[in-house]
Design a protein around this motif. Sequence first.
Motif, short mmCIF file in Angstrom:
data_model
loop_
_atom_site.label_atom_id
_atom_site.label_comp_id
_atom_site.label_asym_id
_atom_site.label_seq_id
_atom_site.Cartn_x
_atom_site.Cartn_y
_atom_site.Cartn_z
N SER A 13 74.46 142.35 28.81
CA SER A 13 74.19 141.73 30.10
C SER A 13 73.94 140.23 29.93
N ALA A 14 73.16 139.86 28.89
CA ALA A 14 72.91 138.44 28.65
C ALA A 14 74.18 137.72 28.27
N ALA A 15 75.02 138.35 27.43
CA ALA A 15 76.28 137.72 27.03
C ALA A 15 77.19 137.52 28.23
N TYR A 16 77.19 138.48 29.15
CA TYR A 16 78.03 138.36 30.35
C TYR A 16 77.54 137.20 31.23
N ARG A 17 76.24 137.09 31.41
CA ARG A 17 75.72 136.00 32.25
C ARG A 17 75.96 134.64 31.59
N LEU A 18 75.84 134.57 30.28
CA LEU A 18 76.13 133.31 29.59
C LEU A 18 77.59 132.93 29.74
N ALA A 19 78.47 133.93 29.67
CA ALA A 19 79.89 133.64 29.85
C ALA A 19 80.18 133.14 31.25
N LEU A 20 79.52 133.73 32.27
CA LEU A 20 79.70 133.24 33.64
C LEU A 20 79.20 131.81 33.78
N ALA A 21 78.03 131.52 33.21
CA ALA A 21 77.48 130.16 33.29
C ALA A 21 78.41 129.16 32.61
N GLU A 22 78.99 129.56 31.47
CA GLU A 22 79.91 128.67 30.77
C GLU A 22 81.17 128.43 31.59
N ALA A 23 81.66 129.49 32.25
CA ALA A 23 82.86 129.33 33.07
C ALA A 23 82.59 128.40 34.25
N ARG A 24 81.40 128.54 34.88
CA ARG A 24 81.07 127.65 36.00
C ARG A 24 80.93 126.21 35.51
N MET A 49 83.20 134.45 21.81
CA MET A 49 82.94 135.43 22.85
C MET A 49 82.54 134.75 24.16
N LEU A 50 81.76 133.66 24.07
CA LEU A 50 81.29 132.94 25.25
C LEU A 50 82.23 131.82 25.68
N ASN A 51 83.35 131.68 24.98
CA ASN A 51 84.30 130.60 25.27
C ASN A 51 83.63 129.23 25.23
N SER A 52 82.69 129.06 24.32
CA SER A 52 81.96 127.78 24.22
C SER A 52 82.15 127.15 22.85
N GLY A 53 83.15 127.65 22.07
CA GLY A 53 83.36 127.09 20.74
C GLY A 53 83.92 125.68 20.77
N GLN A 54 84.64 125.34 21.84
CA GLN A 54 85.21 124.00 21.95
C GLN A 54 84.42 123.21 22.98
N ARG A 55 84.00 122.00 22.59
CA ARG A 55 83.25 121.13 23.49
C ARG A 55 83.83 119.72 23.43
N ALA A 56 83.79 119.04 24.56
CA ALA A 56 84.25 117.66 24.64
C ALA A 56 83.09 116.81 25.15
N TYR A 57 82.69 115.81 24.37
CA TYR A 57 81.55 114.97 24.72
C TYR A 57 82.04 113.63 25.25
N PHE A 58 81.68 113.33 26.49
CA PHE A 58 81.96 112.04 27.10
C PHE A 58 80.69 111.20 27.08
N GLY A 59 80.84 109.91 26.91
CA GLY A 59 79.68 109.03 26.93
C GLY A 59 78.82 109.22 25.70
N ALA A 60 77.51 109.13 25.89
CA ALA A 60 76.56 109.23 24.77
C ALA A 60 76.19 110.69 24.55
#
Length: 560
Positions: free
Chosen positions: A342-353, A462-473
């Motif tokens: 359940s926690a993994a599902y909610r984290l995935a939704l938050a990441e998608a949003r 699993m959370l689709n958060s392995g790739q991140r792009a940092y803009f600015g500082a």
Amino acid sequence: MKKSRYYPFERNRYFYGKLLTVRDFESEQKYFNDKRRMMNRLLFGSGVITGMQVIAVDDKSVSVEMGAAIDALGREIVVPAPVTLKLSMMDGFTNNEYAKNVYLCISYDEKGKEPVHSIANSTVRSDEVSEYNRMLESYRLFIREEAPDPSALPMAGLTEQTVVLYQSSQVRVLQVTPKYVNPGQTFHAMIRIEKTLQAGKVELEYELATERLAAPGGSTVRFAEPSDAQETEYAFQIELCADAVGSGKAQIGVIPGSAVLRVGDKRIDGMSRETGVVHIMHGSVEEQLMDDFLKQPLEVSLESSSDPCIYLAKIGLLQMGPTYVIERVEQVPFGEFVYNPSAAYRLALAEARRNRSVPAGPDSMPELSPALIREAMRSAERDKETPEAAKKTEQAAPLSGTEELRSGFVDIPISPFAKSALSFGKAVKSFVSQEIEHGYGPGDVYIVTNIEERTYDAVSDMLNSGQRAYFGAADVFTGSEFEAELPDIQTGIVAYPQKGTFRIGIKLRQVAEARTVRVRWWAYRSTTGEGEGAAEAETKGNPEIVTLSEAAVSLENKPE
């Protein structure tokens, strides 16, 4: 449950007049326990579910907080109340001159409770006999002074292979490679160096022994621990490229006799000759990994030692005269966690949003619509996933006409150990890319950049958060769960309007290991006014270029 054999399942069959003995009642309990524990192991895995933080309460003692876990046999371990223990009084702690890291472990344990007089046994024995009326499901805390074999950890070989290149009581060198790659794919091997606080500065150099793999950055691997660093673990990447001959096995290791490992003033010989194996295959790596997981035999899925444990903490000790002090505590050092679905599902939704919004900051592009930028990001992501696109690091892709947007990326290698000037522990050398053509030809353009980071672990995937792009500082995220693993760097751009090219430069703000930093860039310019006719002509001649209004209409009509 001294073995991991749960099956075959047998349950009691009751009938009138059946004589029930101890064996029947034990079989009743075993039937339900074995089924539940097998499902625990297969559905959830093993590790800490919640809590069980290890806290140093003073220089010599730690406290284990309340929590729950599942061990490798599927048995539930519950710590119902915090417990404080002195390290030197725990099982497994020996007088090792405090030169090692120690590992605090927890395992399942059962204890008898409520002793009562046994009437049946007293008829055959003259002395008084007692039996326990209850069995309390409990736990046991103890110390291990050696790090576990990486292959013995749960799910260790599912997506990657870890080879121990060198191991002693103070230093361990590991090589981590992916299990599968595609022909012609560029990937990274990770070298991890673990050491104790008492060990001297580590320097490592060796020549790569490869088969069906090429090292674009050179075959020499070098690492030198910074003089002002006090870490116990370092990691750096080696860029490799698989050949395009076809499917098969590739190998990577150390050329015998080429390794030089120094710990302080001592030179150490004897690096392992074991090699890592990378399977080169056609098709989707993710599908192959899932296929491997689903097709593995049941005994492999349930394989474990007869007395498994969970490593709750790695504790670094410092010798202080005849005794020791606890310097640091690293929680669950080998990532043994059980993630609540359940926690993994909610984290995935938050990441998608979160991914649906465009990052705001000084480097954002407010003049472009969020829909158009999102489409540009998706297009760039699709291009980056193919081996052919990985070679086109400076290829520009036009996305619009009235406000033309072109995108590309460049990999800039940093090598702070090769003639880098340091001032008070801070790197002051800059690293600059080759000239990049933005595709517009001569004239003024507007260029923005971001820094991309890729994390290779199962949870991020699993959370689709392995790739991140940092803009600015990126340092605004320091101390949060979104903190970047990249070193603290500053980026800059120099453009050549007459040539239609530019360069990207980066400067280190801290000491970091050798690695490659990926910088993605976007370039656009207005085609209104004086250049309107030329832009219109280019649009007619190139069907891939559309106007901003046309792109907006297309994106608005496209379903999410």
